[in-house]
Design an enzyme around this catalytic site. Structure first.
Site, short mmCIF file in Angstrom:
data_model
loop_
_atom_site.label_atom_id
_atom_site.label_comp_id
_atom_site.label_asym_id
_atom_site.label_seq_id
_atom_site.Cartn_x
_atom_site.Cartn_y
_atom_site.Cartn_z
N HIS A 11 38.82 38.38 49.08
CA HIS A 11 39.68 38.18 50.25
C HIS A 11 41.04 37.63 49.84
O HIS A 11 41.21 37.13 48.73
CB HIS A 11 39.03 37.27 51.30
N HIS B 234 45.81 31.70 49.15
CA HIS B 234 45.12 32.02 47.90
C HIS B 234 44.56 33.43 47.93
O HIS B 234 44.44 34.05 48.98
CB HIS B 234 44.01 31.01 47.58
N GLU C 79 40.96 31.66 43.81
CA GLU C 79 39.58 31.29 44.07
C GLU C 79 38.68 32.29 43.36
O GLU C 79 38.97 33.50 43.37
CB GLU C 79 39.33 31.33 45.59
#
Ligand code: CO
Length: 134
Positions: A7, A79, A130
């Site tokens: 994502h 992020h 991430e």
């Protein structure tokens, strides 16, 4: 090591307004808002087929996105999340080569119920990264 893009997370100051824009202006399919107090955010998932966009609004006093929104009051990309097969092996490799893993270095359970880690943006050209064990 690096797998798929899981994502892209966008910090927004007003989740309802962001949901309305994605739904009404872009015709996006949205999840219901999910409060994640342990992560200090409320999140909405936007399904774009090949990946997800996550709209993040601060939740509580110690939200990890509060400082970001102070610097970027209208919101912005917070992020990107990449999948890895083995998050502990990825962490050990990255630490060994001098990358900075945020927090205590132990994976936390993320918004999708899977272990995640964050890597320092200064090691990745200004973007917070991430990693999520897929
Ligand atoms: Co994320």
């Amino acid at each position: 090591m690096l797998g798929r893009l899981n994502h892209v997370a966008l910090a927004v100051p007003d989740l309802a307004a962001a949901m309305a824009a994605y739904r009404d202006m872009l015709g996006a399919r949205l999840s219901e808002p999910q409060a994640l107090p342990e992560h200090g955010v409320t999140v909405v998932f936007v399904d774009v087929g090949n990946t997800k966009i996550e709209l993040l609004e601060p939740l509580g006093d110690a939200s990890p996105i509060a400082a970001f929104l102070e610097k970027n009051p209208s919101g912005g990309m917070h992020h990107v999340c990449y999948e890895v097969d083995d998050i502990l092996a990825a962490r050990d490799h990255l630490k060994q080569i001098g990358a900075r893993v945020l927090g205590d270095g132990n994976p936390k359970i993320g918004a999708h119920g899977k272990p995640v880690l964050f890597l320092h943006p200064k090691d990745f050209f200004g973007t917070l990264v991430e990693l999520e064990q897929a």
